[in-house]
Design a protein around this motif. Structure first.
Motif, PDB file in Angstrom:
ATOM      1  N   LYS A  39      72.610  74.831  19.341  1.00 13.66           N
ATOM      2  CA  LYS A  39      71.314  74.420  18.589  1.00 13.66           C
ATOM      3  C   LYS A  39      70.510  75.723  18.531  1.00 13.66           C
ATOM      4  CE  LYS A  39      70.551  71.263  21.368  1.00 13.66           C
ATOM      5  NZ  LYS A  39      69.945  70.202  22.494  1.00 13.66           N
ATOM      6  N   THR A  40      70.125  76.053  17.630  1.00 13.90           N
ATOM      7  CA  THR A  40      69.171  77.466  17.316  1.00 13.90           C
ATOM      8  C   THR A  40      67.723  76.985  17.439  1.00 13.90           C
ATOM      9  OG1 THR A  40      70.845  78.398  15.747  1.00 13.90           O
ATOM     10  CG2 THR A  40      68.840  79.408  15.919  1.00 13.90           C
ATOM     11  N   TYR A  47      64.281  72.906  18.024  1.00 19.51           N
ATOM     12  CA  TYR A  47      65.598  73.164  18.014  1.00 19.51           C
ATOM     13  C   TYR A  47      66.491  72.667  16.668  1.00 19.51           C
ATOM     14  CZ  TYR A  47      65.298  75.149  22.513  1.00 19.51           C
ATOM     15  OH  TYR A  47      65.156  75.996  23.523  1.00 19.51           O
ATOM     16  N   SER A  48      67.459  73.359  16.194  1.00 18.01           N
ATOM     17  CA  SER A  48      68.014  72.679  14.975  1.00 18.01           C
ATOM     18  C   SER A  48      69.051  71.708  15.308  1.00 18.01           C
ATOM     19  CB  SER A  48      68.680  73.954  14.220  1.00 18.01           C
ATOM     20  OG  SER A  48      69.791  74.669  15.096  1.00 18.01           O
ATOM     21  N   CYS A  53      76.649  78.480  15.953  1.00 16.88           N
ATOM     22  CA  CYS A  53      75.690  79.339  16.203  1.00 16.88           C
ATOM     23  C   CYS A  53      75.691  80.687  15.367  1.00 16.88           C
ATOM     24  CB  CYS A  53      75.800  79.880  17.735  1.00 16.88           C
ATOM     25  SG  CYS A  53      75.641  78.872  19.020  1.00 16.88           S
ATOM     26  N   TYR A  57      75.695  85.299  18.358  1.00 12.95           N
ATOM     27  CA  TYR A  57      75.253  84.059  19.425  1.00 12.95           C
ATOM     28  C   TYR A  57      76.384  83.187  19.856  1.00 12.95           C
ATOM     29  CZ  TYR A  57      70.249  85.253  17.984  1.00 12.95           C
ATOM     30  OH  TYR A  57      69.141  86.020  17.903  1.00 12.95           O
ATOM     31  N   SER A  59      76.932  79.491  22.302  1.00 13.28           N
ATOM     32  CA  SER A  59      76.226  78.323  23.053  1.00 13.28           C
ATOM     33  C   SER A  59      76.572  78.432  24.531  1.00 13.28           C
ATOM     34  CB  SER A  59      76.842  77.132  22.304  1.00 13.28           C
ATOM     35  OG  SER A  59      77.932  76.899  22.577  1.00 13.28           O
ATOM     36  N   CYS A  65      71.999  78.325  21.687  1.00 16.97           N
ATOM     37  CA  CYS A  65      72.576  79.469  20.944  1.00 16.97           C
ATOM     38  C   CYS A  65      71.962  80.713  21.584  1.00 16.97           C
ATOM     39  CB  CYS A  65      72.629  79.538  19.820  1.00 16.97           C
ATOM     40  SG  CYS A  65      73.614  78.141  18.800  1.00 16.97           S
TER      41      CYS A  65
END
Length: 320
Positions: A39-40, A47-48, A53, A57, A59, A65
């Protein structure tokens, strides 16, 4: 009575708000399925959804990420050096195979400059841009090279696509190197062949136009396998090619080697490659133990010269 009622109401409201906040925190801290989904962090501090990622980036254990801030290990640099060394050796092989002996040194030097220049330009182009340093994600397992094979299937009803470069930038750097190397070759080698060598080196250029795309395909498919196997590939290849060259030239003693500068140069090249393989296998993690192993570099050549007289075919013909 009213004060008790008001206090109870306040406690109930506080409990509701805390429960809601805890639920949101749980939603944010939920671990994504699969090995590489993450999740970004968005601009609004949320968070997305779980997914791949961004490039650069990786995880972490919490599926967040994080930027790749590691530096390549010594083994990683050896792997990148192996890819550069492979292209140099192939260039030199086809130059030796096709070119005129009179101008062969010029083509050797040109190929070396092209490959080394491409390697330097590739380092300059990756993050951090403009420097020779590299920020990378640490390689941990073979699957890091093949993330497309590990997209999770939540509930076995859909596929969550999390394909990414988990070994950033080791995978894409090699593609960049081949592209830059090809451009430099097409920029300088034809001029050298046309102006100084009367088109005597055109065949080696055409050969490179074949083997560089082949190297690209091999890297695209087998990069992870090559990453873990290249030290042993180097050792085996150096031993076999050394034996093949000696057999082809019918070299059976040291006097035949030292009588030709070409033989000396090729033998030294085999020794350098063999030493590179020993360093790649041991990593020189214990210099006092692994350093003396470099003295085994001439061992394949010495073994061949000592045993070649026992393998002469004529001695086994006619029962003799």
């Amino acid at each position: 009575m009213n004060s008790r009622y008001s206090l109870s109401l306040l406690c109930a409201l506080a409990t509701v708000f805390l429960s809601a906040d805890f639920g949101v925190a749980q939603g944010d801290s939920k671990v994504c399925p699969g090995l590489y989904c993450g999740k970004t962090l968005l601009e609004n501090n949320t968070y997305s959804p779980c997914g791949a990622c961004p490039r650069g980036y990786i995880s972490d254990e919490s599926s967040i990420c994080r930027p790749c801030d590691d530096v390549p290990s010594f083994y990683d640099w050896l792997y990148l050096s192996f890819m550069v060394l492979t292209s140099i050796i192939l260039h030199w092989f086809f130059i030796d195979w096709f070119s005129n002996r009179q101008n062969i040194i010029l083509f050797y030097i040109s190929a070396l400059i092209e490959c080394v220049g491409a390697a330097v330009l590739t380092l300059v182009m990756v993050e951090p841009v403009g420097t020779l340093g590299v920020k990378s994600c640490r390689t941990q397992r073979l699957s890091d090279w093949y993330t497309m094979l590990y997209n999770p299937h939540p509930g076995y009803t859909s596929t969550l696509h999390c394909t990414q470069e988990a070994v950033y930038p080791l995978y894409t750097m090699v593609f960049m190197y081949y592209a830059v190397s090809l451009c430099l070759m097409l920029l300088f080698r034809p001029l050298l062949s046309n102006r100084l060598c009367k088109n005597k080196g055109a065949a080696s250029i055409y050969a490179a136009l074949y083997f560089i795309p082949i190297l690209v395909v091999v890297h695209a498919v087998g990069a992870g396998l090559i990453y873990y196997a290249f030290p042993y590939i180097v050792i085996v290849a150096s031993v076999l090619t050394n034996a093949v060259y000696f057999a082809q030239r019918d070299i059976q003693n040291v006097r035949q080697i030292v009588s030709s500068k070409r033989n000396i140069l090729i033998l030294c090249g085999h020794w350098i490659i063999h030493a590179f393989g020993i360093i790649a296998i041991t990593g020189l993690k214990e210099p006092l133990v692994h350093g003396p192993l470099l003295s085994l570099t001439p061992a394949p050549a010495i073994f061949y010269l000592l045993t070649v007289k026992f393998t002469e075919p004529s001695k086994f013909q006619g029962g003799h």
